[in-house]
Scaffold this active site. Structure first.
Site, PDB file in Angstrom:
ATOM      1  N   ASP A  21       0.860  -1.179   0.000  1.00 52.97           N
ATOM      2  CA  ASP A  21       0.000   0.000   0.000  1.00 52.97           C
ATOM      3  C   ASP A  21       0.900   1.234   0.000  1.00 52.97           C
ATOM      4  O   ASP A  21       2.113   1.134   0.222  1.00 52.97           O
ATOM      5  CB  ASP A  21      -0.900  -0.032   1.238  1.00 52.97           C
ATOM      6  CG  ASP A  21      -1.831   1.153   1.292  1.00 52.97           C
ATOM      7  OD1 ASP A  21      -2.313   1.581   0.232  1.00 52.97           O
ATOM      8  OD2 ASP A  21      -2.072   1.679   2.396  1.00 52.97           O
ATOM      9  N   LYS A  22       0.313   2.381  -0.266  1.00 50.44           N
ATOM     10  CA  LYS A  22       1.121   3.601  -0.276  1.00 50.44           C
ATOM     11  C   LYS A  22       0.936   4.405   1.005  1.00 50.44           C
ATOM     12  O   LYS A  22       1.867   4.583   1.776  1.00 50.44           O
ATOM     13  CB  LYS A  22       0.770   4.473  -1.489  1.00 50.44           C
ATOM     14  CG  LYS A  22       1.650   5.733  -1.602  1.00 50.44           C
ATOM     15  CD  LYS A  22       1.202   6.616  -2.734  1.00 50.44           C
ATOM     16  CE  LYS A  22      -0.057   7.379  -2.385  1.00 50.44           C
ATOM     17  NZ  LYS A  22       0.178   8.388  -1.296  1.00 50.44           N
ATOM     18  N   THR A  23      -0.284   4.861   1.233  1.00 50.17           N
ATOM     19  CA  THR A  23      -0.536   5.746   2.363  1.00 50.17           C
ATOM     20  C   THR A  23      -0.375   4.994   3.680  1.00 50.17           C
ATOM     21  O   THR A  23      -1.032   3.982   3.912  1.00 50.17           O
ATOM     22  CB  THR A  23      -1.948   6.340   2.271  1.00 50.17           C
ATOM     23  OG1 THR A  23      -2.086   7.001   1.014  1.00 50.17           O
ATOM     24  CG2 THR A  23      -2.186   7.316   3.400  1.00 50.17           C
TER      25      THR A  23
ATOM     26  N   PHE B 125     -17.856   9.596   5.685  1.00 51.76           N
ATOM     27  CA  PHE B 125     -17.084   9.172   4.515  1.00 51.76           C
ATOM     28  C   PHE B 125     -17.211   7.660   4.341  1.00 51.76           C
ATOM     29  O   PHE B 125     -17.205   6.903   5.301  1.00 51.76           O
ATOM     30  CB  PHE B 125     -15.616   9.546   4.714  1.00 51.76           C
ATOM     31  CG  PHE B 125     -14.732   9.146   3.568  1.00 51.76           C
ATOM     32  CD1 PHE B 125     -14.515  10.006   2.507  1.00 51.76           C
ATOM     33  CD2 PHE B 125     -14.111   7.903   3.547  1.00 51.76           C
ATOM     34  CE1 PHE B 125     -13.699   9.644   1.452  1.00 51.76           C
ATOM     35  CE2 PHE B 125     -13.289   7.529   2.503  1.00 51.76           C
ATOM     36  CZ  PHE B 125     -13.086   8.404   1.447  1.00 51.76           C
TER      37      PHE B 125
ATOM     38  N   LYS C  65     -16.726  17.718   1.583  1.00 48.40           N
ATOM     39  CA  LYS C  65     -15.324  17.562   1.209  1.00 48.40           C
ATOM     40  C   LYS C  65     -15.143  16.111   0.761  1.00 48.40           C
ATOM     41  O   LYS C  65     -15.815  15.197   1.256  1.00 48.40           O
ATOM     42  CB  LYS C  65     -14.388  17.864   2.378  1.00 48.40           C
ATOM     43  CG  LYS C  65     -14.403  16.831   3.493  1.00 48.40           C
ATOM     44  CD  LYS C  65     -13.372  17.145   4.549  1.00 48.40           C
ATOM     45  CE  LYS C  65     -13.405  16.068   5.649  1.00 48.40           C
ATOM     46  NZ  LYS C  65     -12.460  16.350   6.733  1.00 48.40           N
TER      47      LYS C  65
ATOM     48  N   ASP D 151      -5.053   5.969  -4.332  1.00 45.51           N
ATOM     49  CA  ASP D 151      -4.811   7.359  -4.685  1.00 45.51           C
ATOM     50  C   ASP D 151      -4.865   7.556  -6.194  1.00 45.51           C
ATOM     51  O   ASP D 151      -4.766   6.606  -6.975  1.00 45.51           O
ATOM     52  CB  ASP D 151      -3.456   7.818  -4.155  1.00 45.51           C
ATOM     53  CG  ASP D 151      -3.498   8.058  -2.655  1.00 45.51           C
ATOM     54  OD1 ASP D 151      -4.614   8.123  -2.118  1.00 45.51           O
ATOM     55  OD2 ASP D 151      -2.435   8.166  -2.042  1.00 45.51           O
TER      56      ASP D 151
ATOM     57  N   ARG E 136      -6.034   3.920  -8.012  1.00 50.30           N
ATOM     58  CA  ARG E 136      -7.485   3.889  -7.861  1.00 50.30           C
ATOM     59  C   ARG E 136      -7.996   2.461  -7.671  1.00 50.30           C
ATOM     60  O   ARG E 136      -9.028   2.066  -8.216  1.00 50.30           O
ATOM     61  CB  ARG E 136      -8.158   4.509  -9.084  1.00 50.30           C
ATOM     62  CG  ARG E 136      -7.834   5.972  -9.331  1.00 50.30           C
ATOM     63  CD  ARG E 136      -8.299   6.860  -8.208  1.00 50.30           C
ATOM     64  NE  ARG E 136      -8.290   8.271  -8.572  1.00 50.30           N
ATOM     65  CZ  ARG E 136      -8.380   9.261  -7.707  1.00 50.30           C
ATOM     66  NH1 ARG E 136      -8.484   8.983  -6.409  1.00 50.30           N
ATOM     67  NH2 ARG E 136      -8.364  10.503  -8.098  1.00 50.30           N
TER      68      ARG E 136
ATOM     69  N   ASN F  64      -8.449  -1.332   4.738  1.00 52.01           N
ATOM     70  CA  ASN F  64      -8.626  -1.608   3.315  1.00 52.01           C
ATOM     71  C   ASN F  64      -7.534  -2.510   2.759  1.00 52.01           C
ATOM     72  O   ASN F  64      -7.601  -2.927   1.601  1.00 52.01           O
ATOM     73  CB  ASN F  64      -8.665  -0.301   2.519  1.00 52.01           C
ATOM     74  CG  ASN F  64      -7.398   0.513   2.691  1.00 52.01           C
ATOM     75  OD1 ASN F  64      -6.731   0.430   3.713  1.00 52.01           O
ATOM     76  ND2 ASN F  64      -7.056   1.292   1.693  1.00 52.01           N
ATOM     77  N   ASP F  65      -6.510  -2.803   3.551  1.00 54.05           N
ATOM     78  CA  ASP F  65      -5.426  -3.685   3.105  1.00 54.05           C
ATOM     79  C   ASP F  65      -5.574  -5.109   3.642  1.00 54.05           C
ATOM     80  O   ASP F  65      -4.742  -5.965   3.342  1.00 54.05           O
ATOM     81  CB  ASP F  65      -4.072  -3.129   3.556  1.00 54.05           C
ATOM     82  CG  ASP F  65      -3.823  -1.727   3.042  1.00 54.05           C
ATOM     83  OD1 ASP F  65      -4.152  -1.476   1.865  1.00 54.05           O
ATOM     84  OD2 ASP F  65      -3.329  -0.877   3.794  1.00 54.05           O
TER      85      ASP F  65
END
Length: 1449
Positions: free
Chosen positions: A430-432, A756, A780, A906, A1016, A1045-1046
């Protein structure tokens, strides 16, 4: 079970028969259309009756169908332990095999050993494993007992009071009373909270590891003084499930009215009550039906690659055993047939007849199976478990894998796959939060189409280091980053303490005490850490231009006219910051008491300054100006100026002093302030707003607020708004209080919050303005999720439409640039609702909340109905900083031959930029970007790209051969990866690939790419990609992530690693290993992974070698005893040989051996490739070990045989030297394999030999009649007195081990592998070793650079011939790539090569072009694919230039 008419079941049926929807007379068409078809299914829902006097009979009959609250996590009971444990152990085929041998040995015809002796090895193994399982289960039993005996207060209908009960005695329907800091005993529906707003705060660290507080709301209509005896409602909810975030149901009142509730009102078992004195709830799920227990599936069992390989080799041993037994059976049958007369020792049957040769051969076959049973290594399984426990212990205690900031060591949650860490071929990350810190730092923003770059804040971040210094030093540090004109202004402000708080410690998932504690309103000091509150996240230096605009927006209140063009911009700026403050779920607390929630504005002394009447006059002027200047009628009513009109019913003031409240000061309050307050009301009415700012800042400063957010994005935006004096003061479920720059406190009524979610990718809040009463929606969310739902400009109003389009285009341009800079982007928008529209929508929302069937779909539709026709306010850019050591770790992993994929949600530009920052993509890489939604187009793109990449790969291999650069076999990859190719693909294209059966082509393309970015991507797509690579390529995969989410991706890989980061512990709980930093992956894989694989692989091969060698001794003897199944070694000696004499050295070897030092493995990552290629344990090494075992067994048998051939010694005297030399040979063989020698190794080796001799001497003297009719008396003493015995013991091991020693010597002399070279480096002094390692790396880097240059030149020559003299310009004029830069040219010509290929392809594909931002160097070429775009991007970042050739549809 049939019940009476008045029973609970009857009531349930009555509830089920009624119409599902009731309530408001006015409803939306969507809900009305489904009312008739929704039916109730009793098997689908749970009916809960309260345990009070009114429902006593119903509760008594229904409650017994529900689980009690007592839990039992143990696997066994006292009575079921032995039968159940043995049943589980005999699921292992090896144990079942030995059980069959024990049973066979009880038959006299095939008996070899004494029956009791045959049972001993199996019994020892079973008892050891049973003891281990029993100890673990006993620990679980004690924990369960402690938990079940915990106390809570439950309502007693007889006493009509709350009495203490054990947790195990709580039942569904009971009312429980919980106090602050108490752990919740069962899943409870919240009915009362001592908080005046009906809020209860939870800490869910025991459940998911998150230490930030969560809010839970009392069911609507409750929170008055609650009395259980008057409670008359029936709860209808869903069946127990393991979804922590999903819960729905409704409450049936006596009058038939239904009140819906969801997960926001559910208190989960295991969570802790915080900041609430008393709560009361009714138990919905208890015991094993609670969500926490349903999620407690325990550690997952995985089979490692070595274990799978070992099972295959065991089948080989079974085949070998069958052949040896068959030889024995045939030999025995032939021997019987050759007798003309039966020998006297051939005893006939009872009837006097002798058995036939065939039957005798069959009996001998079974006898040989019993005799040679040791060929299957039963002790190997126990040894492997012990070795893995030792390996896990060493990994867990590695100080380099310990995080000093979080106080967290590495967690090894899976004990059986440590060796898989040494064979990883693909890493999916993952990135974030994984590659980045998940510390969201506000960097820049765009408002109303104008960008504010925040250069001052960027300078602060470039030089930022978290300081643990005194306040004075920190203040000086902050001043160094401010503009010179601000230093004087801020110098007069009292400095607050900005010493950074330590990030919250990640709690482990266990219960920490269950005694009831009286609530003190806050946690103790040890629990006061606040997530997402480090100094780098909180302290934002405002942009000077935006700061002036915020100031001017207030100053222009006096000087506005209907023709002033700035008013719309000014109101947009203020609305933008109000959206940042309001649109979140942040919990406000104070720095002195971080867990004490602020529910109202702090009491402050009055400040001499402007009156409320004067503020209203100024705001009225702003409203009139905005009405004439706004774009649309809906927008004009929502501007900030328009909102400041009407009665000031929500503005806090001190009535006694008739002045506004004092604003809170912080280190980021940089607004210019006047030191002289106004004198009287007349002077104040004539004062400018500049004087107002000065007047409201006098007085006493308030304590600093702390913001506890559920995500770092929310915290970053709230801190950014506070830097501009838009301060979030308090939040309750109904109201939010905000302090404006001029010091005014406004309280907004919070009508609804749409949280969200991963589908909408946005969040909305509906608020009522405190002065005008207007209903405003602030939104937002992700840029694409907001930009697509903006209001289209009216066709009749061309100027307004043109300006709105310009703002939208400018904002999109800024968003693209933010993404290219690697920033996370969020769009901010708003919408104004009329009272009628809101009333209809609220009715729609209430009915959706009360629904059970299709509830999620209905709630989603209500959100989509609200979030339409938005007005764009602006966007933000938030930086997620790279973790320390990420680029070095990625570079090391790639040097180790590991292919790294980044799977992120992302946007594409952000992911590509981060990939360059972390060295996943190199400056010289050609990046192919494939974005399409058409199957035909996707297939064609994959075909063409794959063909061209293959050509480059062939050229690369040719050049390597010409220059004579040949990698050694140990460094060769099974998949050839091109060194300059990267692939970027989005989630929509992944859907096309999976749905269009294009997986094989996609995988074939990825084999030639050094980096793959999937942008995405949804969580499901992440797991599908991992499963695709794992199943189709048969490769070892590792997934690493930090968020919920991972989880699916982590569970789909061979090895899952969770990062204990900012997003909770869901990833950790689903992982096999848990670390706190991505950089720890380097040592975990390259060092510990290599060691674990090398140790265990060598140990497994050694066990096979050892058993085959020893069994062959018995097999060779059969040729000299006419295949009678006799042995020349004592039974007890044979048993102890494997159980004790030769078992401990390989276990110690598997735990402590280090073939290469950790420093060398870290410095030379390419050494890891030996594990990837399974060089230690593969078919060739196993075959060589088996051949060596046969040779050594021949030597160990025939050297003593030739020595004692003409002597008159008995059988056991002949077998003792054979047993002794076999022991010495096997132990010396182990010594040759050991690369690390410590005191433990020497002691174990010497101790094993001494133990053998001591045991033999003692056994021969004491156990004379243990094995009748043979007599082993003083056999070992006799041998020890014979010189020939010592000669045999000296010569035999040398002859047996000489071939292996010579082969090892030749390997190190003529063709030394990288591992052997590294071992030689470890023998050098430290200085010389470091120098040799540097030379090694320099040589490899030089070879790599030469190869890449040749490949680039060849590729350039191949493509240059087809490149036109001039490029065709696309939209926007001349977009020719810069051809005067050689490095860029070598990469950019790739695009033209593809243009020619596409023009020549005879493929029919229909597709519509996707819209992308125009970039420099864009060239359009039309082919049979419709409109095809080749993008050549030249990105300038700092001091270097990146050239990226992209293929984009």
């Amino acid at each position: 079970m049939a019940l009476s008419v008045d029973s609970a079941l009857y009531r349930c049926q009555r509830l089920a028969a009624e119409a599902f929807f009731r309530g408001e007379s006015e409803s939306t068409p969507l809900l009305s259309s489904v009312k008739e078809r929704l039916k109730y299914n009793l098997n689908k829902w749970r009916i809960v009756f309260p345990n009070n006097e009114r429902f006593q009979k119903d509760w008594g009959k229904v409650s017994r169908f529900y689980a009690g609250n007592g839990i039992r996590t143990t696997k066994y009971t006292f009575l079921t332990f032995f039968p159940k444990n043995l049943f589980e152990q005999f699921h292992r085929l090896a144990n079942l095999y030995f059980l069959l041998l024990v049973i066979l040995n009880w038959f006299p015809q095939v008996e070899v050993f004494h029956r009791e002796i045959t049972m001993l090895p199996l019994s020892v193994v079973l008892l050891i494993i049973a003891a281990k399982d029993g100890i673990e289960d006993c620990k679980r039993y004690r924990f369960d007992k402690q938990l079940n005996s915990s106390k809570t207060k439950a309502y007693n209908k007889n006493d009509q009071a709350y009495v203490e009960k054990c947790w195990k005695d709580v039942r569904v329907g009971d009312f429980v009373q919980l106090q602050g800091n108490e752990i919740i005993p069962a899943d409870t529906l919240l009915l009362y909270s001592s908080d005046q707003n009906g809020i209860c705060h939870l800490e869910t660290a025991n459940l998911d590891g998150e230490t930030n507080l969560k809010q839970r709301q009392v069911v609507k209509g409750f929170n008055a003084e609650f009395e259980p005896k008057f409670f008359q409602n029936i709860m209808v909810c869903e069946k127990p499930n393991n979804d922590l975030n999903k819960f729905k149901g409704y409450m049936e009142q006596p009058d038939g009215k239904r009140i819906g509730f969801d997960s926001e009102s559910l208190l989960l078992r295991g969570c802790t009550i915080r900041n609430t004195e008393v709560t009361i709830g009714i138990v919905i799920y208890a015991g094993h039906e609670t969500k926490a227990m349903l999620n407690n599936s325990g550690p997952r069992y995985k089979r490692s690659k070595i274990e799978r390989r070992m099972n295959m080799d065991i089948f080989f041993c079974v085949g070998l055993l069958f052949i040896m037994c068959l030889i024995g059976a045939v030999g025995h049958g032939i021997w019987i047939r050759n007798f003309s007369e039966r020998p006297p020792y051939d005893v006939p049957e009872v009837n006097g007849n002798h058995i036939s040769p065939a039957l005798g051969g069959f009996y001998m076959f079974l006898t040989m199976i019993i005799l040679l049973q040791v060929l299957i290594p039963i002790s190997l399984y126990v040894s492997i478990e012990l070795v893995k426990l030792g390996q896990v212990f060493l990994i867990h205690n590695d100080i380099d894998l310990y995080d000093e900031e979080l106080y967290l060591p590495i967690q090894c949650r899976a004990l059986n796959i440590t060796e898989d860490l040494g064979q990883i071929q693909y890493v999916f990350s993952d990135k974030t939060g994984t590659l980045t810190e998940n510390k969201m730092v506000f960097r820049c923003c765009t408002i109303n189409g104008k960008e504010f770059s925040h250069q001052e804040n960027a300078k602060r971040l470039e030089n930022y280091k978290e300081l643990d210094s005194d306040d004075e030093d920190w203040a000086k540090h902050q001043h160094s980053f401010l503009p010179s004109n601000m230093v004087m202004k801020t110098a007069t402000l009292p400095q607050r303490s900005t010493k950074p708080l330590r990030r919250c410690q990640s709690a482990r998932a266990h219960f920490q005490g269950h005694s009831r504690k009286k609530s003190l309103g806050r946690c103790d000091s040890s629990q006061s850490q606040v997530a997402f509150s480090s100094a780098i996240e909180k302290d934002v230096t405002p942009d000077s231009r935006l700061l002036m605009k915020v100031r001017d927006a207030a100053l222009q209140l006096e000087s506005l006219s209907p023709l002033t063009p700035m008013m719309a911009t000014s109101s947009s700026i203020i609305d933008f910051f109000l959206a940042l403050v309001l649109c979140n779920t942040v919990v406000v607390s104070t720095a002195t008491e971080p867990r004490l929630r602020v529910t109202g504005p702090p009491l402050m002394k009055p400040a001499a300054g402007i009156s409320l009447e004067r503020i209203q006059q100024l705001l009225q002027r702003l409203k009139s100006a905005n009405l004439s200047q706004s774009f649309l009628s809906s927008q004009s009513s929502s501007d900030l100026g328009a909102s400041f009109n009407g009665k000031n019913n929500a503005m806090y003031s001190n009535d006694k002093d008739n002045a506004s409240s004092q604003s809170c000061s912080s280190s980021t309050d940089y607004l210019r302030r006047d030191s002289s307050p106004g004198n009287d009301c007349a002077e104040i009415r004539d004062a400018s707003l500049d004087e107002v700012f000065g007047s409201v800042t006098q007085g006493h400063l308030q304590p600093e607020f702390c913001y506890e957010a559920e995500s770092p994005d929310e915290a970053a935006l709230v801190h950014a708004a506070r830097a501009y004096q838009f301060t979030l003061v308090s939040r309750t479920p109904e109201q939010v209080t905000v302090r404006l720059p001029q010091g005014t406190l406004l309280t907004f009524d919070l009508l609804c919050t749409l949280g969200f979610d991963s589908v909408r990718k946005r969040m909305s809040v509906v608020v009522r303005h405190p002065l005008t009463g207007e209903i405003i929606v602030y939104i937002k969310g992700a840029d694409y999720a907001v930009m697509d739902i903006l209001e289209e400009p009216a066709r009749g109003n061309v100027p307004i439409g043109s300006r709105m389009k310009k703002i939208r285009d400018q904002t999109q341009k800024h968003l693209d640039r933010y993404a290219q800079d690697g920033l996370r982007t969020l769009c901010i928008a708003k919408k104004v609702l009329s009272e009628e529209d809101y009333r209809k929508w609220a009715n729609f929302r209430r009915e959706a909340e009360a629904a059970i069937d299709n509830r999620e779909e209905l709630l989603m539709e209500t959100a989509q109905c609200l979030e339409t026709k938005l007005t764009l306010l602006g966007a933000t850019g938030i930086e997620d900083r790279l973790q320390d050591g990420v680029p070095d770790t990625i570079a090391a992993l790639r040097e180790a031959g590991i292919q790294i994929w980044v799977l992120t949600g992302d946007k594409q530009e952000t992911a590509v930029n981060i990939a360059h920052s972390c060295k996943l993509l190199d400056q010289r890489d050609t990046v192919f970007t494939i974005n399409t939604e058409s199957k035909e187009t996707c297939e064609s793109l994959l075909d063409i790209t794959l063909e061209e990449v293959r050509k480059n790969h062939v050229v690369e291999r040719t050049k390597q051969n010409i220059f004579g650069i040949n990698l050694s076999p140990s460094l060769s990859r099974t998949v050839g990866v091109s060194s300059n190719v990267g692939l970027v693909i989005d989630g929509k294209t992944l859907n096309v690939i999976f749905q269009g059966e294009l997986q094989q082509k996609f995988l074939e393309l990825t084999k030639y790419c050094r980096s793959i970015l999937c942008c995405r991507s949804t969580p499901l797509q992440k797991s599908m990609v991992v499963k695709l690579v794992r199943s189709h390529l048969k490769a070892m995969t590792l997934s690493i992530g930090d968020g919920a989410n991972d989880v699916s991706m982590i569970q789909a890989a061979d090895v899952g690693i969770g990062i204990a980061g900012q997003e909770g512990m869901q990833a950790v709980m689903a992982s096999d290993f848990a670390i706190s930093r991505f950089k720890h992956l380097k040592k975990l894989i390259l060092v510990h992974g290599h060691w674990c694989y090398s140790r265990l692989a060598k140990m497994v091969i050694y066990f096979f070698y050892k058993n085959v060698t020893y069994v062959n001794l018995l097999f060779w003897y059969q040729f000299f005893c006419v295949f009678s199944g006799a042995t020349m070694i004592d039974y007890w000696q044979m048993i102890f040989f494997n159980l004790f004499f030769t078992s401990v050295p390989p276990i110690l070897f598997g735990i402590l051996d280090k073939d290469v030092s950790a420093e060398t493995l870290s410095s030379l990552p390419e050494l890891y490739k030996s594990g990837q290629n399974s060089e230690t344990y593969k078919l060739s090494t196993f075959t060589f070990a088996m051949l060596d075992a046969f040779y050594q067994s021949l030597v160990c048998f025939f050297v003593p045989y030739l020595t004692y051939r003409d002597s008159d010694i008995d059988v056991f005297t002949f077998g003792t030297p054979i047993n002794t030399v076999a022991l010495l040979t096997i132990l010396f063989h182990q010594a040759l394999e050991m690369k690390t020698w410590t005191v433990f190794h020497c002691g174990i080796m010497i101790g094993s030999v001494l133990f053998y001799f001591i045991f033999s001497v003692v056994y021969n003297n004491l156990c004379v009649v243990c094995n009748p009719p043979v007599n082993p008396y003083r056999i070992m003493e006799y041998q020890l007195s014979s010189p020939s015995f010592y000669l045999v013991c000296f010569i035999t091991p040398i002859v047996a081990l000489l071939p292996r020693y010579l082969i090892l010597a030749l390997q190190g002399t003529f063709q030394a592998s990288p591992i052997l070279k590294a071992q030689q480096l470890d023998k050098l002094p430290k200085g010389q070793r470091d120098l040799a390692i540097q030379q090694w790396r320099s040589r490899k880097q030089t070879e790599s650079v030469i190869t890449e240059d040749e490949v680039d030149r060849t590729t350039s020559n191949l493509s240059q011939s087809s490149f036109p003299a001039h490029a065709t310009a696309g939209d926007g004029g001349d977009m020719r790539p810069e051809l005067n830069q050689p490095v860029e040219w070598m990469l950019n010509i790739e695009g033209n090569f593809f243009m020619n290929r596409w023009a020549e392809e005879e493929v029919t594909a229909a597709s519509s072009p996707r819209q992308h931002p125009v970039v420099p160097g864009e060239m359009n070429s039309s082919g049979r694919f419709g409109q095809l775009t080749i993008n050549t991007k030249v990105l300038n970042q700092g001091s270097h230039r990146r050239s990226v050739s992209t293929v984009t549809l």
